[in-house]
Design a protein around this motif. Structure first.
Motif, PDB file in Angstrom:
ATOM      1  N   GLU A  45      -2.868   8.908   6.186  1.00 58.53           N
ATOM      2  CA  GLU A  45      -4.226   8.548   4.330  1.00 58.53           C
ATOM      3  C   GLU A  45      -3.907   7.588   3.787  1.00 58.53           C
ATOM      4  O   GLU A  45      -2.699   7.276   3.795  1.00 58.53           O
ATOM      5  N   PHE A  46      -5.227   7.227   3.402  1.00 57.27           N
ATOM      6  CA  PHE A  46      -4.704   5.807   2.460  1.00 57.27           C
ATOM      7  C   PHE A  46      -4.568   6.050   1.244  1.00 57.27           C
ATOM      8  O   PHE A  46      -5.428   6.784   0.561  1.00 57.27           O
ATOM      9  N   VAL A  47      -4.142   5.709   0.054  1.00 54.06           N
ATOM     10  CA  VAL A  47      -3.893   6.448  -1.226  1.00 54.06           C
ATOM     11  C   VAL A  47      -3.818   5.188  -1.721  1.00 54.06           C
ATOM     12  O   VAL A  47      -5.428   5.242  -2.959  1.00 54.06           O
ATOM     13  N   ALA A  48      -3.800   4.245  -2.359  1.00 54.05           N
ATOM     14  CA  ALA A  48      -3.366   3.174  -3.377  1.00 54.05           C
ATOM     15  C   ALA A  48      -3.067   1.683  -2.405  1.00 54.05           C
ATOM     16  O   ALA A  48      -2.629   1.695  -1.650  1.00 54.05           O
ATOM     17  N   ALA A  49      -3.911   1.033  -2.969  1.00 53.94           N
ATOM     18  CA  ALA A  49      -2.927  -0.414  -2.644  1.00 53.94           C
ATOM     19  C   ALA A  49      -3.565  -2.154  -3.066  1.00 53.94           C
ATOM     20  O   ALA A  49      -4.225  -1.668  -4.500  1.00 53.94           O
ATOM     21  N   GLY A  80       0.685  -1.517  -0.088  1.00 54.72           N
ATOM     22  CA  GLY A  80      -0.094  -0.018  -0.126  1.00 54.72           C
ATOM     23  C   GLY A  80       0.847   1.193   0.070  1.00 54.72           C
ATOM     24  O   GLY A  80       2.002   0.897   0.558  1.00 54.72           O
ATOM     25  N   TRP A  81       0.546   2.400  -0.472  1.00 56.51           N
ATOM     26  CA  TRP A  81       0.504   3.791  -0.701  1.00 56.51           C
ATOM     27  C   TRP A  81      -0.249   4.638   0.416  1.00 56.51           C
ATOM     28  O   TRP A  81      -1.373   4.426   0.297  1.00 56.51           O
ATOM     29  N   PHE A  82       0.562   4.414   1.258  1.00 55.96           N
ATOM     30  CA  PHE A  82      -0.104   5.830   2.116  1.00 55.96           C
ATOM     31  C   PHE A  82       0.874   7.633   2.001  1.00 55.96           C
ATOM     32  O   PHE A  82       1.911   8.165   1.288  1.00 55.96           O
ATOM     33  N   LEU A  83      -0.460   8.421   2.509  1.00 53.70           N
ATOM     34  CA  LEU A  83       0.281   9.829   2.611  1.00 53.70           C
ATOM     35  C   LEU A  83       0.161  10.529   4.508  1.00 53.70           C
ATOM     36  O   LEU A  83      -0.914  10.134   4.652  1.00 53.70           O
ATOM     37  N   GLY A  92      -1.332  -9.737  -3.663  1.00 57.45           N
ATOM     38  CA  GLY A  92      -0.004  -9.531  -3.375  1.00 57.45           C
ATOM     39  C   GLY A  92       0.266 -10.848  -5.253  1.00 57.45           C
ATOM     40  O   GLY A  92       0.784 -10.536  -5.564  1.00 57.45           O
ATOM     41  N   SER A  93      -0.760  -9.943  -5.801  1.00 56.51           N
ATOM     42  CA  SER A  93      -0.730 -11.149  -7.236  1.00 56.51           C
ATOM     43  C   SER A  93      -0.779  -9.849  -7.948  1.00 56.51           C
ATOM     44  O   SER A  93      -0.398  -9.792  -9.118  1.00 56.51           O
ATOM     45  N   GLY A  94      -1.319  -9.294  -7.977  1.00 59.24           N
ATOM     46  CA  GLY A  94      -1.170  -7.732  -8.348  1.00 59.24           C
ATOM     47  C   GLY A  94      -2.785  -7.323  -8.592  1.00 59.24           C
ATOM     48  O   GLY A  94      -3.212  -7.239  -9.699  1.00 59.24           O
ATOM     49  N   VAL A  95      -3.579  -8.599  -8.743  1.00 59.21           N
ATOM     50  CA  VAL A  95      -5.006  -8.571  -9.731  1.00 59.21           C
ATOM     51  C   VAL A  95      -6.014  -7.925  -8.615  1.00 59.21           C
ATOM     52  O   VAL A  95      -7.106  -7.413  -9.707  1.00 59.21           O
ATOM     53  N   TRP A  96      -5.792  -7.663  -7.936  1.00 57.36           N
ATOM     54  CA  TRP A  96      -6.846  -6.588  -7.306  1.00 57.36           C
ATOM     55  C   TRP A  96      -6.563  -5.077  -6.276  1.00 57.36           C
ATOM     56  O   TRP A  96      -5.142  -4.616  -5.695  1.00 57.36           O
ATOM     57  N   ARG A 153      -6.081  -3.136   1.782  1.00 54.40           N
ATOM     58  CA  ARG A 153      -6.590  -2.690   3.342  1.00 54.40           C
ATOM     59  C   ARG A 153      -6.528  -1.343   3.581  1.00 54.40           C
ATOM     60  O   ARG A 153      -5.623  -0.600   3.000  1.00 54.40           O
ATOM     61  N   ARG A 154      -7.442  -0.400   3.192  1.00 51.83           N
ATOM     62  CA  ARG A 154      -7.050   1.043   3.746  1.00 51.83           C
ATOM     63  C   ARG A 154      -6.975   1.380   5.032  1.00 51.83           C
ATOM     64  O   ARG A 154      -6.683   2.451   4.951  1.00 51.83           O
ATOM     65  N   SER A 155      -6.853   0.713   6.203  1.00 53.78           N
ATOM     66  CA  SER A 155      -6.711   1.050   7.566  1.00 53.78           C
ATOM     67  C   SER A 155      -4.392   0.788   7.656  1.00 53.78           C
ATOM     68  O   SER A 155      -4.343  -0.310   7.049  1.00 53.78           O
ATOM     69  N   ALA A 156      -4.202   1.654   8.091  1.00 55.36           N
ATOM     70  CA  ALA A 156      -2.647   1.346   8.381  1.00 55.36           C
ATOM     71  C   ALA A 156      -2.549   0.444   9.345  1.00 55.36           C
ATOM     72  O   ALA A 156      -1.524  -0.265   8.884  1.00 55.36           O
ATOM     73  N   GLY A 157      -3.398   0.248  10.094  1.00 58.21           N
ATOM     74  CA  GLY A 157      -2.856  -1.385  11.286  1.00 58.21           C
ATOM     75  C   GLY A 157      -3.539  -2.078  10.213  1.00 58.21           C
ATOM     76  O   GLY A 157      -2.711  -3.215  10.479  1.00 58.21           O
ATOM     77  N   GLY A 158      -3.346  -2.235   8.948  1.00 57.29           N
ATOM     78  CA  GLY A 158      -3.667  -3.410   8.027  1.00 57.29           C
ATOM     79  C   GLY A 158      -2.090  -4.383   7.510  1.00 57.29           C
ATOM     80  O   GLY A 158      -1.722  -4.767   6.972  1.00 57.29           O
TER      81      GLY A 158
END
Length: 124
Positions: free
Chosen positions: A46-50, A35-38, A53-57, A105-110
């Motif tokens: 804040e969540f940016v993108a995720a 994931g990328w956060f800012l 592992g396979s790149g599919v989703w 995941r959108r949560s940093a805790g993930g």
């Protein structure tokens, strides 16, 4: 242990582009979401993108949909964030992180491993 190192940040004018890279070492990131956060001064991360592992989703924050593209090259143990049509409000420190498992995941805790961040500044 996994070490993540971001690069590619800098100063760009509004409407410009940057490509961030996140190089992993120590262990493979294959099979794990990334994931990328800012984070802006005085604000929470804040969540940016995720990407799985396979790149599919792939998942994007609404604020960057259509402008940013996340991708990964598992052979190079690297994740990318292509940032186009940048706006002054995109100014922040950008962090990459490795997910605790394969799912986005959108949560940093993930996420359990984080890079040191790279500064992106967009001038108007």
């Amino acid at each position: 242990q996994v070490q993540l190192v971001e690069s590619g940040g800098g100063l760009v004018q509004a409407g410009g582009s940057l490509r961030l890279s996140c190089a992993a070492s120590g262990r493979t990131i294959s099979g794990y979401a990334m994931g990328w956060f800012l984070q802006s001064p005085g604000k929470e991360r804040e969540f940016v993108a995720a990407i799985t592992g396979s790149g599919v989703w792939i998942d994007y924050a609404d604020s960057v949909k259509g402008r940013f593209t996340i991708s990964r090259d598992n052979a190079k143990n690297t994740v990318y964030l292509q940032m186009n049509s940048l706006k002054p409000e995109d100014t922040a420190v950008y962090y990459c992180a490795r997910g605790r498992d394969w799912g986005v995941r959108r949560s940093a805790g993930g996420y359990d491993y984080w890079g040191q961040g790279t500064q992106v500044t967009v001038s108007s």
